[in-house]
Design an enzyme around this catalytic site. Structure first.
Site, mmCIF file in Angstrom:
data_model
loop_
_atom_site.group_PDB
_atom_site.id
_atom_site.type_symbol
_atom_site.label_atom_id
_atom_site.label_comp_id
_atom_site.label_asym_id
_atom_site.label_seq_id
_atom_site.Cartn_x
_atom_site.Cartn_y
_atom_site.Cartn_z
ATOM 1 N N LYS A 291 -3.600 -13.693 -4.752
ATOM 2 C CA LYS A 291 -3.595 -14.355 -3.391
ATOM 3 C C LYS A 291 -4.789 -15.162 -3.361
ATOM 4 O O LYS A 291 -5.296 -15.927 -4.469
ATOM 5 C CB LYS A 291 -3.193 -13.435 -2.223
ATOM 6 C CG LYS A 291 -2.032 -12.670 -2.421
ATOM 7 C CD LYS A 291 -0.707 -13.439 -2.400
ATOM 8 C CE LYS A 291 0.707 -12.811 -2.437
ATOM 9 N NZ LYS A 291 0.613 -11.632 -2.966
ATOM 10 N N ASP B 200 -5.502 -2.156 2.223
ATOM 11 C CA ASP B 200 -5.005 -3.424 1.521
ATOM 12 C C ASP B 200 -5.925 -4.573 2.167
ATOM 13 O O ASP B 200 -5.824 -5.035 3.410
ATOM 14 C CB ASP B 200 -3.700 -3.830 1.757
ATOM 15 C CG ASP B 200 -3.175 -5.037 1.020
ATOM 16 O OD1 ASP B 200 -3.785 -5.926 0.759
ATOM 17 O OD2 ASP B 200 -1.970 -4.972 0.529
ATOM 18 N N ARG C 237 -5.782 -1.924 -22.692
ATOM 19 C CA ARG C 237 -4.989 -0.852 -21.955
ATOM 20 C C ARG C 237 -6.289 -0.018 -21.283
ATOM 21 O O ARG C 237 -6.154 0.634 -20.193
ATOM 22 C CB ARG C 237 -4.043 -0.060 -22.385
ATOM 23 C CG ARG C 237 -3.468 0.822 -21.510
ATOM 24 C CD ARG C 237 -2.150 1.102 -21.792
ATOM 25 N NE ARG C 237 -1.946 1.570 -23.429
ATOM 26 C CZ ARG C 237 -2.434 2.921 -23.919
ATOM 27 N NH1 ARG C 237 -2.845 3.688 -22.858
ATOM 28 N NH2 ARG C 237 -2.187 3.005 -24.805
ATOM 29 N N TYR D 49 3.107 -4.974 4.502
ATOM 30 C CA TYR D 49 3.689 -5.930 3.323
ATOM 31 C C TYR D 49 4.976 -5.298 2.760
ATOM 32 O O TYR D 49 5.069 -4.074 2.475
ATOM 33 C CB TYR D 49 2.728 -6.235 2.223
ATOM 34 C CG TYR D 49 3.428 -6.937 0.921
ATOM 35 C CD1 TYR D 49 4.037 -8.106 1.002
ATOM 36 C CD2 TYR D 49 3.658 -6.179 -0.456
ATOM 37 C CE1 TYR D 49 4.879 -8.657 0.080
ATOM 38 C CE2 TYR D 49 4.255 -6.634 -1.284
ATOM 39 C CZ TYR D 49 5.032 -8.064 -1.232
ATOM 40 O OH TYR D 49 5.666 -8.499 -2.317
#
Ligand SMILES: Cc1ncc(COP(=O)(O)O)c(C=O)c1O
Length: 390
Positions: free
Chosen positions: A205, A180, A54, A108
């Site tokens: 993606k 983005d 983490r 998006y």
């Protein structure tokens, strides 16, 4: 042998994609970054720091983050468990109750949902800008504005924003800019080089590129990353070493994949643009696209995402979709295989019909993620599917 990032800075994109961040296995001489699966590491460790997944400091995590930083031209990067984790971590890092965020209206659907439904719950106000004009964005900035959030090309209508102009406007007003860069990828566009502060990716993606992984990335300056790191370590959307390995492997071929994606995207867009059964095509590489001029200035190529309106009603568009053979009717994008979807039913389903209408997203709009297959086969597939329109 690990290549020093400084040594790679002057090298070409493909060289960086293959070598940046890569850590050879010192035990065996294996050339790939090993997967370090442990979640428990001896204290003190050899480097004197506490290592924990983490905390983002497992070598497999660091290797892939360093590669993304090298490709985007940023000082520092983090990989997280999804694109939305990357985006929400940036908002959480820089916004507090009473703050204000300005966003482009074309985004998006998941980001739209986050900003429209979740940010207000945290006491963060939002203003949506429906145009692409930098002056309209400037007019929306106020004294409490912390972030100007942008996506170009935008999902799903491929609207283009002038990143250099918007970065200038925001910097003058002390507002952070976030872009983005999922659709463009660092192959086609580097927002940081245009003055943008923070880049986010859905690595699900193109960065990974094989439709078998969910991940996200954030790239920015070291000082800003300190704040973002604090949020990521606190909220915990870390990426598992196994997924980091897959992402690093996928990114090694980003440049060659994008070469084929770019070529196919341009060919399919031109084919659909001249097709008698297609009403409109949205692709920034087409000279008739309203953002073409800016896109040609700030992008190296126009990518493989495009949308089109078939010249028919929604029911017939559904038949067109069903007849497609190589374009799989699936959500997501950016993989080697071609995909098709109705944004109204998938990426933008979280929006109300009124919100979609305002954005110009009709029920029959079809979005294509053009893969790396032979373009002739893809055109033949589209042609036989469009023949459903009488
Ligand atoms: C442009 C864009 N940004 C962000 C996301 C969210 O990414 P993820 O699904 O990896 O959380 C998506 C997902 O489709 C996207 O298309």
């Amino acid at each position: 042998m690990e290549h020093a990032t400084d040594e790679l800075k002057s090298k070409g994109f493909s060289t960086r994609a293959v070598h940046a961040g890569n850590v050879e296995d010192v035990m065996t001489g294996g050339v790939n970054t090993p997967i370090f699966p442990s979640s428990a590491y001896r204290v003190p460790g050899p480097l004197g720091e506490v290592v924990y997944p983490r905390y983002q400091n497992i070598p497999t995590q660091r290797a892939v983050a360093e590669k993304i930083a090298a490709l985007e031209g940023g000082e520092s990067a983090l990989v997280v468990s999804s694109g939305m984790a990357a985006i929400s971590s940036v908002f959480l890092a820089f916004c507090a109750p009473g703050d204000h965020v300005v966003l482009q209206r074309d985004l998006y659907g998941g980001t739209h949902h986050l900003a429209a439904r979740e940010l207000p719950r945290l006491g963060v106000e939002t203003t949506w800008v429906p145009s692409q004009d930098p002056e309209d964005f400037e007019a929306a900035l106020g004294p409490a504005t912390r972030i100007l959030y942008l996506e170009t090309p935008s999902n799903p209508l491929m609207k283009i924003l002038d990143l250099e102009a918007l970065a200038r406007v925001a910097r003058r007003r002390g507002v952070l800019t976030v872009v983005d860069n999922t659709f463009a990828t660092p192959v086609n566009q580097n927002p940081l080089a245009l003055g943008i502060d923070i880049v986010v990716h859905s690595g699900t993606k193109y960065l990974n590129g094989h439709s078998d992984l969910c991940c996200g990335a954030i790239v920015t300056r070291r000082d800003l990353m300190e704040r973002i790191y604090g949020v990521v370590a606190a909220y915990g959307p870390s990426l598992s070493p196994y997924d980091c390995y897959l992402l690093e492997r996928g990114m090694k071929t980003l440049a060659v994949r994008m070469r084929q994606h770019n070529e196919n995207g341009a060919k399919i867009a031109a084919f659909l643009d001249g097709h008698p059964r297609v009403r409109q095509v949205y692709y920034p590489g087409l000279a008739n696209h309203p953002g073409h001029h800016i896109a040609a200035l700030q992008m190296r190529a126009f990518g493989a995402m495009l949308s089109f309106e078939p010249d028919c009603d929604t029911a017939t568009a559904q038949v067109v979709m069903e007849r497609l053979r190589f374009f799989k009717p699936a959500v997501s994008l950016g993989g080697v295989e071609s995909l098709a979807c109705f944004p109204a039913q998938t990426s933008h389903a979280p929006l109300s019909p009124e919100e979609r209408l305002a954005l110009g997203i009709s029920d029959s709009l079809i979005r294509l993620s053009v893969g790396i297959e032979d373009p002739e086969d893809l055109m033949e597939d589209l042609d036989q599917a469009l023949a459903a329109i009488g």
